[in-house]
Design a protein around this motif. Structure first.
Motif, PDB file in Angstrom:
ATOM      1  N   ILE A   3      33.789  44.577  35.635  1.00 33.35           N
ATOM      2  CA  ILE A   3      33.208  43.982  34.444  1.00 33.35           C
ATOM      3  C   ILE A   3      33.672  42.538  34.331  1.00 33.35           C
ATOM      4  O   ILE A   3      34.848  42.231  34.522  1.00 33.35           O
ATOM      5  CB  ILE A   3      33.614  44.770  33.181  1.00 33.35           C
ATOM      6  CG1 ILE A   3      33.054  46.184  33.255  1.00 33.35           C
ATOM      7  CG2 ILE A   3      33.141  44.071  31.924  1.00 33.35           C
ATOM      8  CD1 ILE A   3      33.519  47.070  32.121  1.00 33.35           C
ATOM      9  N   TYR A   4      32.731  41.642  34.013  1.00 33.07           N
ATOM     10  CA  TYR A   4      33.076  40.236  33.846  1.00 33.07           C
ATOM     11  C   TYR A   4      33.292  39.945  32.367  1.00 33.07           C
ATOM     12  O   TYR A   4      32.458  40.264  31.524  1.00 33.07           O
ATOM     13  CB  TYR A   4      31.968  39.329  34.381  1.00 33.07           C
ATOM     14  CG  TYR A   4      32.297  37.862  34.227  1.00 33.07           C
ATOM     15  CD1 TYR A   4      32.980  37.184  35.231  1.00 33.07           C
ATOM     16  CD2 TYR A   4      31.957  37.166  33.081  1.00 33.07           C
ATOM     17  CE1 TYR A   4      33.315  35.844  35.095  1.00 33.07           C
ATOM     18  CE2 TYR A   4      32.284  35.830  32.930  1.00 33.07           C
ATOM     19  CZ  TYR A   4      32.963  35.170  33.948  1.00 33.07           C
ATOM     20  OH  TYR A   4      33.289  33.853  33.804  1.00 33.07           O
ATOM     21  N   PRO A  93      39.718  43.265  37.411  1.00 35.34           N
ATOM     22  CA  PRO A  93      39.031  44.450  37.950  1.00 35.34           C
ATOM     23  C   PRO A  93      39.917  45.694  37.943  1.00 35.34           C
ATOM     24  O   PRO A  93      41.040  45.668  38.463  1.00 35.34           O
ATOM     25  CB  PRO A  93      38.674  44.032  39.384  1.00 35.34           C
ATOM     26  CG  PRO A  93      38.740  42.546  39.386  1.00 35.34           C
ATOM     27  CD  PRO A  93      39.784  42.176  38.398  1.00 35.34           C
ATOM     28  N   HIS A  94      39.427  46.764  37.371  1.00 33.33           N
ATOM     29  CA  HIS A  94      40.200  48.015  37.365  1.00 33.33           C
ATOM     30  C   HIS A  94      40.229  48.657  38.748  1.00 33.33           C
ATOM     31  O   HIS A  94      41.055  49.535  39.016  1.00 33.33           O
ATOM     32  CB  HIS A  94      39.604  48.993  36.353  1.00 33.33           C
ATOM     33  CG  HIS A  94      38.211  49.449  36.693  1.00 33.33           C
ATOM     34  ND1 HIS A  94      37.965  50.512  37.524  1.00 33.33           N
ATOM     35  CD2 HIS A  94      37.003  48.966  36.325  1.00 33.33           C
ATOM     36  CE1 HIS A  94      36.647  50.673  37.641  1.00 33.33           C
ATOM     37  NE2 HIS A  94      36.040  49.756  36.933  1.00 33.33           N
ATOM     38  N   SER A 132      41.309  54.196  29.680  1.00 30.75           N
ATOM     39  CA  SER A 132      40.640  52.919  29.468  1.00 30.75           C
ATOM     40  C   SER A 132      40.738  52.059  30.726  1.00 30.75           C
ATOM     41  O   SER A 132      41.668  52.201  31.522  1.00 30.75           O
ATOM     42  CB  SER A 132      41.256  52.192  28.279  1.00 30.75           C
ATOM     43  OG  SER A 132      40.682  50.913  28.134  1.00 30.75           O
ATOM     44  N   LEU A 133      39.785  51.163  30.890  1.00 29.33           N
ATOM     45  CA  LEU A 133      39.746  50.279  32.060  1.00 29.33           C
ATOM     46  C   LEU A 133      39.975  48.829  31.676  1.00 29.33           C
ATOM     47  O   LEU A 133      39.651  47.922  32.441  1.00 29.33           O
ATOM     48  CB  LEU A 133      38.392  50.423  32.771  1.00 29.33           C
ATOM     49  CG  LEU A 133      37.993  51.837  33.192  1.00 29.33           C
ATOM     50  CD1 LEU A 133      36.614  51.830  33.832  1.00 29.33           C
ATOM     51  CD2 LEU A 133      39.017  52.434  34.152  1.00 29.33           C
ATOM     52  N   ARG A 185      38.492  40.784  49.568  1.00 26.33           N
ATOM     53  CA  ARG A 185      39.713  40.892  50.367  1.00 26.33           C
ATOM     54  C   ARG A 185      40.288  42.308  50.313  1.00 26.33           C
ATOM     55  O   ARG A 185      40.880  42.790  51.276  1.00 26.33           O
ATOM     56  CB  ARG A 185      40.733  39.886  49.851  1.00 26.33           C
ATOM     57  CG  ARG A 185      41.936  39.669  50.746  1.00 26.33           C
ATOM     58  CD  ARG A 185      42.809  38.578  50.145  1.00 26.33           C
ATOM     59  NE  ARG A 185      42.050  37.349  49.956  1.00 26.33           N
ATOM     60  CZ  ARG A 185      42.423  36.372  49.138  1.00 26.33           C
ATOM     61  NH1 ARG A 185      43.541  36.473  48.440  1.00 26.33           N
ATOM     62  NH2 ARG A 185      41.688  35.287  49.035  1.00 26.33           N
ATOM     63  N   ALA A 186      40.087  42.992  49.177  1.00 31.37           N
ATOM     64  CA  ALA A 186      40.592  44.353  49.018  1.00 31.37           C
ATOM     65  C   ALA A 186      39.592  45.400  49.502  1.00 31.37           C
ATOM     66  O   ALA A 186      39.807  46.594  49.300  1.00 31.37           O
ATOM     67  CB  ALA A 186      40.925  44.611  47.553  1.00 31.37           C
ATOM     68  N   ALA A 187      38.481  44.956  50.119  1.00 28.65           N
ATOM     69  CA  ALA A 187      37.440  45.856  50.642  1.00 28.65           C
ATOM     70  C   ALA A 187      36.807  46.683  49.524  1.00 28.65           C
ATOM     71  O   ALA A 187      36.469  47.851  49.712  1.00 28.65           O
ATOM     72  CB  ALA A 187      38.005  46.766  51.725  1.00 28.65           C
ATOM     73  N   VAL A 188      36.654  46.065  48.359  1.00 28.13           N
ATOM     74  CA  VAL A 188      35.979  46.710  47.225  1.00 28.13           C
ATOM     75  C   VAL A 188      34.561  46.152  47.150  1.00 28.13           C
ATOM     76  O   VAL A 188      34.363  44.929  47.160  1.00 28.13           O
ATOM     77  CB  VAL A 188      36.731  46.450  45.907  1.00 28.13           C
ATOM     78  CG1 VAL A 188      35.971  47.038  44.731  1.00 28.13           C
ATOM     79  CG2 VAL A 188      38.131  47.043  45.981  1.00 28.13           C
ATOM     80  N   SER A 189      33.575  47.022  47.077  1.00 27.72           N
ATOM     81  CA  SER A 189      32.183  46.576  47.108  1.00 27.72           C
ATOM     82  C   SER A 189      31.726  45.963  45.788  1.00 27.72           C
ATOM     83  O   SER A 189      30.752  45.205  45.757  1.00 27.72           O
ATOM     84  CB  SER A 189      31.267  47.756  47.458  1.00 27.72           C
ATOM     85  OG  SER A 189      31.396  48.787  46.501  1.00 27.72           O
ATOM     86  N   ALA A 190      32.388  46.281  44.681  1.00 28.44           N
ATOM     87  CA  ALA A 190      31.974  45.779  43.369  1.00 28.44           C
ATOM     88  C   ALA A 190      32.105  44.263  43.312  1.00 28.44           C
ATOM     89  O   ALA A 190      32.972  43.670  43.957  1.00 28.44           O
ATOM     90  CB  ALA A 190      32.799  46.426  42.265  1.00 28.44           C
ATOM     91  N   ARG A 191      31.230  43.627  42.531  1.00 30.26           N
ATOM     92  CA  ARG A 191      31.281  42.184  42.311  1.00 30.26           C
ATOM     93  C   ARG A 191      31.022  41.893  40.842  1.00 30.26           C
ATOM     94  O   ARG A 191      30.453  42.708  40.125  1.00 30.26           O
ATOM     95  CB  ARG A 191      30.222  41.458  43.168  1.00 30.26           C
ATOM     96  CG  ARG A 191      30.449  41.573  44.670  1.00 30.26           C
ATOM     97  CD  ARG A 191      31.687  40.820  45.112  1.00 30.26           C
ATOM     98  NE  ARG A 191      31.872  40.873  46.565  1.00 30.26           N
ATOM     99  CZ  ARG A 191      32.566  41.801  47.189  1.00 30.26           C
ATOM    100  NH1 ARG A 191      33.142  42.785  46.505  1.00 30.26           N
ATOM    101  NH2 ARG A 191      32.697  41.773  48.497  1.00 30.26           N
ATOM    102  N   VAL A 192      31.461  40.722  40.386  1.00 30.57           N
ATOM    103  CA  VAL A 192      31.210  40.293  39.016  1.00 30.57           C
ATOM    104  C   VAL A 192      30.269  39.099  39.046  1.00 30.57           C
ATOM    105  O   VAL A 192      30.138  38.416  40.071  1.00 30.57           O
ATOM    106  CB  VAL A 192      32.516  39.923  38.281  1.00 30.57           C
ATOM    107  CG1 VAL A 192      33.429  41.127  38.177  1.00 30.57           C
ATOM    108  CG2 VAL A 192      33.224  38.758  38.968  1.00 30.57           C
ATOM    109  N   ASP A 193      29.613  38.852  37.918  1.00 26.31           N
ATOM    110  CA  ASP A 193      28.668  37.740  37.811  1.00 26.31           C
ATOM    111  C   ASP A 193      28.882  37.079  36.455  1.00 26.31           C
ATOM    112  O   ASP A 193      28.851  37.749  35.419  1.00 26.31           O
ATOM    113  CB  ASP A 193      27.226  38.248  37.939  1.00 26.31           C
ATOM    114  CG  ASP A 193      26.246  37.127  38.268  1.00 26.31           C
ATOM    115  OD1 ASP A 193      26.398  36.037  37.681  1.00 26.31           O
ATOM    116  OD2 ASP A 193      25.345  37.330  39.089  1.00 26.31           O
TER     117      ASP A 193
END
Length: 494
Positions: A3-4, A93-94, A132-133, A185-193
């Motif tokens: 979440i951004y 990022p959680h 909670s996140l 860098r952490a190989a997490v596919s999620a991105r923020v915008d």
């Protein structure tokens, strides 16, 4: 999904605030104001992962100690309405670990300190509620640059106006860039915008990704704030919490998914644009014509529904037998230009079709914000019923701000209610009819300029009556030669 959230605000004496108190609260420590002798003790609070102070490499050693740093920041400001500090609050990022989130926070702080050369206290928080996140960082910065001799000139570029807005936009972009770098860098596919939902949706539409555009079709949620959050943690429902929950459960509206106010750039009398470099070649014209025709049919199928559907006679005619029309006119220089203008007119109609729903959502949002302001005022009165005499002025200032927020949001709610009144709905209906008529005129003109053999009637014929047969569905013919239905007369109903 990451979440951004990035928010910039100020700590000011005019609001009865203290930089030392703000730093103690965010760091979860005991700090003393040397000027007043007042102790700010927040050592009991939970959720503080780590606190660090960072500053330019040539800053004095005391700039890395919270107590000394904020005492100096308070002493450097002489005005009673001085801005004492700026806070950059950013969601972390959680999906990352605590150590990785610390790395993100330090990278963000390094970017800010390098650009503005102020000193900064970085306090990383984890969510207090189980499940909670809400991982985030509070970056509290001095309003003055710092060098070998201590605090120096003010960072005026952040004070507001066009320059301030540009710096805030740079900060938002930087936050998204740094977070995405660490996620990758952490190989997490999620991105923020960092962009608004409307800008993200417009970008998805421009790429032809209607699935993504539909997924971005929702009202933005409202930041709960500390009072509403505290009530929600205790299990007490709030208007803001209910509003955000409703947004998460509401299905996207097809019309809003394909059009929004910021997207419309044409008027009912707009003329087609000239050829772009892409349309200068045969292959470019062919590709543009196919794309525009596909988008027009998708708009018709997913967005132009409801009462506006009955306003059209010529437009469904243009959208029928599209394979035959493409085959006959795809090499005509002006065909792609006309199709692209057809799409613009259709988007304008889709926008008007969903306008009332948007205004109704805005009214609900305004009401929720007003009720949240009332709840915050009630919570403040409950927490501070009888201030001591020496606290009365500060108490009154804080309460007046909450009263002003209630009044302002009540006015906004009244304005939003006027936007869904009966008179407003009649105006929306009239505007929808005007947009639809402009689209119909353009479609009729295209039928004259780009006919096909399958057309069994001419645009000059009168509109069909309700006694005639209902319209046949749009044929699912391919782009090579059409189906057998190409020879069947089309009888639209009006």
């Amino acid at each position: 999904m990451a979440i951004y959230h990035a928010h910039v605000k100020t700590i000011s004496r005019s609001k009865g605030q203290s930089a030392i108190a703000a730093a103690a609260y965010r760091a979860g420590m005991l700090l003393t104001d040397p000027a007043t002798g007042r102790h700010h003790n927040y050592r009991f609070r939970n959720g503080v992962v780590e606190t660090r102070c960072i500053a330019p490499h040539d800053a004095p050693n005391w700039a890395f100690e919270p107590g000394a740093l904020w005492a100096a920041a308070e002493a450097a400001e002489k005005r009673k309405d001085a801005t004492l500090a700026r806070e950059f609050e950013v969601a972390l990022p959680h999906e990352l670990s605590d150590d990785q989130r610390v790395g993100v926070a330090m990278a963000l702080a390094d970017e800010l300190v390098t650009r503005y050369r102020f000193a900064m206290q970085v306090s990383i928080h984890r969510p207090a509620a189980e499940g909670s996140l809400n991982h985030h960082v509070h970056m509290l910065a001095t309003t003055r640059r710092i060098g070998p001799l201590g605090l120096d000139g003010k960072t005026r570029e952040l004070d507001g106006g066009p320059t301030g807005r540009a710096e805030v936009e740079w900060t938002r972009q930087m936050v998204a860039r740094v977070i995405n770098q660490h996620l990758e860098r952490a190989a997490v596919s999620a991105r923020v915008d960092h962009r608004s939902l409307e800008d993200q949706r417009a970008d998805a539409e421009s790429r032809g990704d209607l699935a993504a555009a539909l997924g971005l079709t929702r009202e933005p949620t409202i930041h709960l704030g500390k009072h509403a959050t505290a009530l929600e943690r205790k299990g007490e429902a709030t208007a803001l919490g209910a509003f955000n929950a409703a947004i998460g459960q509401a299905p996207p509206h097809a019309a809003d998914a394909l059009s929004h106010p910021g997207e419309i750039r044409i008027t009912p009398k707009a003329k087609p644009r000239g050829n772009t470099p892409r349309l200068a070649t045969v292959e470019g014209r062919r590709g543009a014509a196919r794309e525009a025709y596909t988008e027009a049919r998708q708009l018709w199928a997913t967005g132009m529904v409801g009462p506006s559907h009955a306003l059209f006679v010529y437009t469904p005619r243009i959208l029928s037998y599209y394979a035959a029309r493409l085959k006959a006119h795809i090499d005509t220089q002006t065909f792609a230009v006309h199709l692209r203008q057809l799409v613009r007119y259709m988007k304008a109609v889709v926008h008007e079709t969903g306008r009332l729903l948007r205004e109704q959502a805005a009214e609900k949002r305004a009401k929720a914000e007003w009720e949240a302001a009332r709840e915050e005022l009630q919570a403040f009165d409950a927490e501070h019923p009888k201030p001591m005499p020496w606290q009365r002025r500060e108490w009154q200032q804080r309460r007046d701000r909450r009263l002003a927020a209630v009044s302002e949001r009540r006015s906004a709610w009244r304005k939003a209610r006027e936007a869904i009144s009966e008179d407003a709905q009649q105006r929306y209906a009239q505007q929808l009819q005007e947009r639809a008529q402009s689209l119909e005129n353009w479609s009729a003109d295209m039928l004259k300029k780009f006919p096909v053999d399958a057309d069994s009637w001419t645009p000059d014929m009168p509109r069909f009556s309700k006694k005639e047969e209902p319209p046949a569905p749009l044929e699912q013919d391919d782009q090579q030669g059409g189906s057998k239905s190409d020879t069947r007369p089309y009888r639209p109903k009006f």
